[in-house]
Design a protein around this motif. Structure first.
Motif, PDB file in Angstrom:
ATOM      1  N   SER A  23       0.595  -1.573  -0.231  1.00 33.97           N
ATOM      2  CA  SER A  23      -0.241  -0.004   0.403  1.00 33.97           C
ATOM      3  C   SER A  23       0.593   1.144   0.173  1.00 33.97           C
ATOM      4  N   ILE A  24       0.397   1.702  -0.169  1.00 38.46           N
ATOM      5  CA  ILE A  24       1.190   3.756  -0.856  1.00 38.46           C
ATOM      6  C   ILE A  24      -0.286   4.933  -0.354  1.00 38.46           C
ATOM      7  N   LYS A  25       0.275   5.344   0.567  1.00 36.02           N
ATOM      8  CA  LYS A  25      -0.571   6.334   1.123  1.00 36.02           C
ATOM      9  C   LYS A  25      -0.367   7.645   1.262  1.00 36.02           C
ATOM     10  N   LEU A  26      -1.398   8.728   0.597  1.00 33.29           N
ATOM     11  CA  LEU A  26      -0.603   9.882   1.021  1.00 33.29           C
ATOM     12  C   LEU A  26      -1.856  11.037   1.624  1.00 33.29           C
ATOM     13  N   LYS A  27      -1.716  11.386   2.754  1.00 33.48           N
ATOM     14  CA  LYS A  27      -2.278  12.037   3.840  1.00 33.48           C
ATOM     15  C   LYS A  27      -3.796  10.996   3.713  1.00 33.48           C
ATOM     16  N   ASP A  28      -3.391   9.899   4.311  1.00 30.43           N
ATOM     17  CA  ASP A  28      -4.509   8.558   4.962  1.00 30.43           C
ATOM     18  C   ASP A  28      -5.114   8.237   3.513  1.00 30.43           C
ATOM     19  N   LYS A  29      -5.186   8.559   2.519  1.00 34.83           N
ATOM     20  CA  LYS A  29      -5.860   8.755   0.902  1.00 34.83           C
ATOM     21  C   LYS A  29      -4.378   7.214   0.448  1.00 34.83           C
ATOM     22  N   GLU A  30      -5.621   6.289  -0.350  1.00 38.44           N
ATOM     23  CA  GLU A  30      -5.325   5.443  -0.974  1.00 38.44           C
ATOM     24  C   GLU A  30      -4.848   5.595  -2.124  1.00 38.44           C
ATOM     25  N   ILE A  31      -3.228   5.604  -2.259  1.00 40.47           N
ATOM     26  CA  ILE A  31      -2.834   6.046  -3.992  1.00 40.47           C
ATOM     27  C   ILE A  31      -2.392   4.755  -4.834  1.00 40.47           C
ATOM     28  N   THR A  32      -1.860   3.323  -4.212  1.00 35.38           N
ATOM     29  CA  THR A  32      -1.624   1.922  -4.880  1.00 35.38           C
ATOM     30  C   THR A  32      -2.279   2.590  -6.843  1.00 35.38           C
ATOM     31  N   ASN A  33      -0.684   2.527  -7.903  1.00 33.92           N
ATOM     32  CA  ASN A  33      -1.183   2.394  -9.287  1.00 33.92           C
ATOM     33  C   ASN A  33      -2.640   3.028  -9.341  1.00 33.92           C
ATOM     34  N   HIS A  34      -2.478   4.935  -8.991  1.00 38.57           N
ATOM     35  CA  HIS A  34      -3.382   5.680  -8.894  1.00 38.57           C
ATOM     36  C   HIS A  34      -2.164   5.952 -11.039  1.00 38.57           C
ATOM     37  N   LYS A  35      -3.300   6.526 -11.437  1.00 37.97           N
ATOM     38  CA  LYS A  35      -2.403   6.857 -12.275  1.00 37.97           C
ATOM     39  C   LYS A  35      -1.522   8.174 -12.458  1.00 37.97           C
ATOM     40  N   PRO A  36      -0.109   8.379 -13.123  1.00 39.84           N
ATOM     41  CA  PRO A  36      -0.124   9.588 -12.731  1.00 39.84           C
ATOM     42  C   PRO A  36      -0.362  11.117 -12.439  1.00 39.84           C
ATOM     43  N   ARG A  37      -1.584  11.408 -13.418  1.00 34.53           N
ATOM     44  CA  ARG A  37      -1.759  12.459 -12.614  1.00 34.53           C
ATOM     45  C   ARG A  37      -2.687  12.589 -11.860  1.00 34.53           C
ATOM     46  N   GLN A  38      -3.241  11.606 -11.721  1.00 42.09           N
ATOM     47  CA  GLN A  38      -3.881  11.608 -10.777  1.00 42.09           C
ATOM     48  C   GLN A  38      -3.783  11.891  -8.947  1.00 42.09           C
ATOM     49  N   ILE A  39      -1.925  11.228  -9.826  1.00 41.32           N
ATOM     50  CA  ILE A  39      -0.844  11.368  -8.342  1.00 41.32           C
ATOM     51  C   ILE A  39      -0.389  12.328  -8.431  1.00 41.32           C
ATOM     52  N   THR A  40      -0.673  13.481  -9.340  1.00 41.18           N
ATOM     53  CA  THR A  40       0.209  14.771  -9.754  1.00 41.18           C
ATOM     54  C   THR A  40      -0.620  15.568  -9.245  1.00 41.18           C
ATOM     55  N   GLU A  41      -2.304  15.410  -9.793  1.00 37.80           N
ATOM     56  CA  GLU A  41      -3.547  16.086  -9.090  1.00 37.80           C
ATOM     57  C   GLU A  41      -3.698  16.223  -7.389  1.00 37.80           C
ATOM     58  N   MET A  42      -2.955  14.985  -6.895  1.00 39.67           N
ATOM     59  CA  MET A  42      -3.089  14.851  -5.411  1.00 39.67           C
ATOM     60  C   MET A  42      -2.044  15.634  -4.510  1.00 39.67           C
ATOM     61  N   SER A  43      -1.564  16.744  -4.991  1.00 38.91           N
ATOM     62  CA  SER A  43       0.104  17.399  -4.408  1.00 38.91           C
ATOM     63  C   SER A  43       1.674  16.596  -4.798  1.00 38.91           C
ATOM     64  N   VAL A  44       1.533  15.861  -5.720  1.00 39.66           N
ATOM     65  CA  VAL A  44       2.916  14.937  -5.278  1.00 39.66           C
ATOM     66  C   VAL A  44       3.524  15.808  -6.091  1.00 39.66           C
ATOM     67  N   ALA A  45       5.260  16.147  -5.765  1.00 38.03           N
ATOM     68  CA  ALA A  45       5.742  16.970  -7.087  1.00 38.03           C
ATOM     69  C   ALA A  45       6.710  15.717  -7.515  1.00 38.03           C
ATOM     70  N   HIS A  46       7.292  15.675  -8.159  1.00 35.88           N
ATOM     71  CA  HIS A  46       8.272  14.717  -8.639  1.00 35.88           C
ATOM     72  C   HIS A  46       9.629  14.909  -9.572  1.00 35.88           C
ATOM     73  N   VAL A  47      10.860  15.242  -8.875  1.00 35.66           N
ATOM     74  CA  VAL A  47      11.904  15.270  -9.907  1.00 35.66           C
ATOM     75  C   VAL A  47      12.925  14.987  -9.998  1.00 35.66           C
ATOM     76  N   PRO A  48      12.627  13.939 -11.629  1.00 32.40           N
ATOM     77  CA  PRO A  48      13.170  12.402 -11.809  1.00 32.40           C
ATOM     78  C   PRO A  48      14.384  12.575 -12.463  1.00 32.40           C
ATOM     79  N   GLU A  49      15.319  11.162 -12.052  1.00 31.13           N
ATOM     80  CA  GLU A  49      16.571  10.759 -11.715  1.00 31.13           C
ATOM     81  C   GLU A  49      17.242  11.320 -13.191  1.00 31.13           C
ATOM     82  N   ASP A  50      16.371  10.917 -14.362  1.00 35.26           N
ATOM     83  CA  ASP A  50      17.532  11.313 -16.125  1.00 35.26           C
ATOM     84  C   ASP A  50      16.244  12.443 -16.356  1.00 35.26           C
ATOM     85  N   ARG A  51      17.253  13.375 -16.657  1.00 33.43           N
ATOM     86  CA  ARG A  51      16.166  14.779 -16.452  1.00 33.43           C
ATOM     87  C   ARG A  51      15.841  14.602 -18.473  1.00 33.43           C
ATOM     88  N   HIS A  52      16.673  13.842 -19.009  1.00 36.96           N
ATOM     89  CA  HIS A  52      16.803  13.969 -20.732  1.00 36.96           C
ATOM     90  C   HIS A  52      15.028  12.937 -20.840  1.00 36.96           C
TER      91      HIS A  52
END
Length: 509
Positions: A318-347
């Motif tokens: 399980s992965i929870k964000l502020k007690d809300k389940e985000i396991t296997n959510h789509k990337p856009r949904q997770i981004t919209e739930m106030s998650v920011a991501h700086v990836p390891e491979d910028r290119h």
């Protein structure tokens, strides 16, 4: 190495390069002596790569002269540079994944027997070269199946196979593990012992002091000074590079963690071939703290971050964000739930290199006001926002309208970090935050991460740089073989103890 009678294999006199109204190099002077390792040091966007692209034939100078072994030369193509004995090992490797090591090395310089490729002869020559310089490779291996460190050896062998006597290395350790970096330092010394001359572009001051004879400092497109490396400490070199004193330890107050923002429980994630990469891993990150994830590359860090951000499926757990389940959510949904991501491979994952800097800075918000209106992009708003972020985060480039590919690697990284931090997320995940950045930019990025923490964000930093992990983290989770091997506090641990955990050991209580 220094002295009036030493032969200069390369001399660049008053070399300038102008793109439109942007002056990338302004009357730079550089002298490289035979048989030396000459470091080129400067901030991101100072003009180092542009200067070396002129020496390697990828660009032509706007003005100035280049001398090779005492003769003035017009280097108008890579093939002309190659004929003059100049080879460049680029930061981003120029290899064909589907080709073998041998095919990549001989590409464009093929040995033939009649009308057929003589790969056996080429393989023999490559093996001899690899043994002579300590560059062990498997000639028949596909490039896509070998490690990053081995791919770099292929790039070096490519230049040697073409007879290079002067080798340019552009940020050669940016994507290497600590063990691979030590191997490369040995290789550079071996090359010089065999009579080669090396120009080394790097931000890493320890590496300059470990292998270089002299260093030329470039600041904002101008050559500032050339000095012997012997007797210079990191503080002195850093001040020469940025023009002011630099702190290697970021000041920060004691963290005051709040509620759990990210709650990972018994997570299992597979890698691309189906084997388990993350193995029943549990970890919590609270508001107002930075958790550093330390580990040797390939122990599940990438797969873990991809699972959190919706880029890789979770098998169980399980992965929870502020007690809300985000396991296997789509990337856009997770981004919209106030998650920011700086990836390891910028290119690969952070930028669309063909798009402008402004368009890249709007990638997460282009569909919202004020970036768009009634389904139409508002380029005036997009460009204005980009100018503001470029000024705030010191992203240096000709303008926000140039393609992202035109920025230096460090400025590309700052652009991504600006885009993600500006969204004011609850959870900020940053992988390899300062890969390829100079000491001034590193200091700035670390301050921004700590500022995000102090504003109540939960911050997860994934880095192979132990100094970075110890500097910014409030807690350090060490990952080994897909599991959390231990959690320690920076003030109560050492690099050696982290090393023990990273290889699967345990600490004495």
């Amino acid at each position: 190495m220094t002295g009036q009678n030493v032969q200069n294999v390369i001399e660049m006199r008053d070399v300038s390069k102008v793109f439109g109204t942007f002056v990338a190099n302004d009357q730079i002077n550089l002298q490289v002596q035979k048989g030396e390792i000459h470091a080129l040091l400067g901030e991101n966007g100072a003009g180092k790569s542009t200067l070396m692209n002129m020496l390697s034939g990828l660009l032509e100078p706007t003005s100035g002269e280049i001398f090779v072994n005492g003769s003035v030369e017009k280097i108008d193509s890579p093939s002309k540079a190659s004929k003059l004995g100049i080879g460049m090992v680029h930061q981003h490797f120029m290899l064909v994944d589907a080709f073998t090591v041998t095919e990549n090395i001989i590409l464009g310089n093929e040995t033939t027997r009649g009308i057929k490729l003589d790969t056996k002869k080429a393989e023999q020559e490559i093996l001899e070269l690899s043994q002579k310089y300590g560059l062990e490779v498997t000639p028949s291996a596909l490039v896509r199946d070998i490690s990053v460190g081995q791919q770099q050896r292929v790039e070096i062998l490519k230049t040697l196979y073409r007879g290079a006597e002067i080798l340019i290395f552009d940020e050669p350790t940016a994507v290497l593990t600590p063990a691979e970096i030590l191997e490369l330092m040995t290789i550079l010394k071996n090359l010089v012992k065999e009579g080669k001359s090396i120009i080394l572009i790097t931000h890493k001051l320890d590496e300059i002091r470990a292998v270089s004879d002299r260093v030329t400092v470039i600041r904002r497109g101008k050559s500032i000074e050339t000095v012997d490396v012997a007797g210079r400490d990191n503080k002195t070199l850093a001040e020469m590079m940025v023009g002011h004193s630099v702190s290697f330890v970021t000041e920060k107050k004691v963290a005051n963690p709040g509620k759990v923002v990210l709650d990972i429980s018994h997570l299992v994630v597979n890698e691309s071939r189906g084997a388990q990469a993350v193995k029943s891993l549990s970890l919590k990150v609270r508001a107002g703290e930075i958790v550093g994830l330390a580990g040797i590359d390939g122990n599940g860090q990438s797969e873990l971050v991809q699972a959190i951000t919706g880029l890789r499926p979770v098998v169980t757990g399980s992965i929870k964000l502020k007690d809300k389940e985000i396991t296997n959510h789509k990337p856009r949904q997770i981004t919209e739930m106030s998650v920011a991501h700086v990836p390891e491979d910028r290119h690969r994952d952070g930028l669309v290199l063909q798009l402008s800097v402004a368009e890249n800075m709007a990638l997460q918000t282009y569909y919202k006001a004020p970036m768009s209106h009634l389904g139409f992009l508002d380029y005036k708003a997009i460009n204005q926002k980009a100018r503001e972020l470029m000024a705030e985060f010191d992203v240096r480039g000709a303008s926000e309208l140039v393609p992202a590919s035109a920025l230096s690697g460090g400025n590309q990284q700052k652009a991504i970090i600006a885009r993600e931090i500006d969204r004011n997320p609850d959870l900020l995940i940053v992988s390899q935050p300062t890969r390829g950045l100079d000491v001034g930019a590193i200091e700035y990025i670390h301050k921004r991460l700590i500022q995000a923490r102090d504003e109540g964000k939960a911050v997860l930093v994934v880095s192979f740089e132990l100094d970075e992990i110890l500097n910014v983290s409030d807690r350090i989770a060490v990952i080994h073989d897909g599991k959390i091997q231990g959690i320690v506090r920076p003030a109560e641990t050492t690099k050696q103890e982290l090393g023990v955990l990273m290889v699967g050991g345990t600490l004495k209580s």
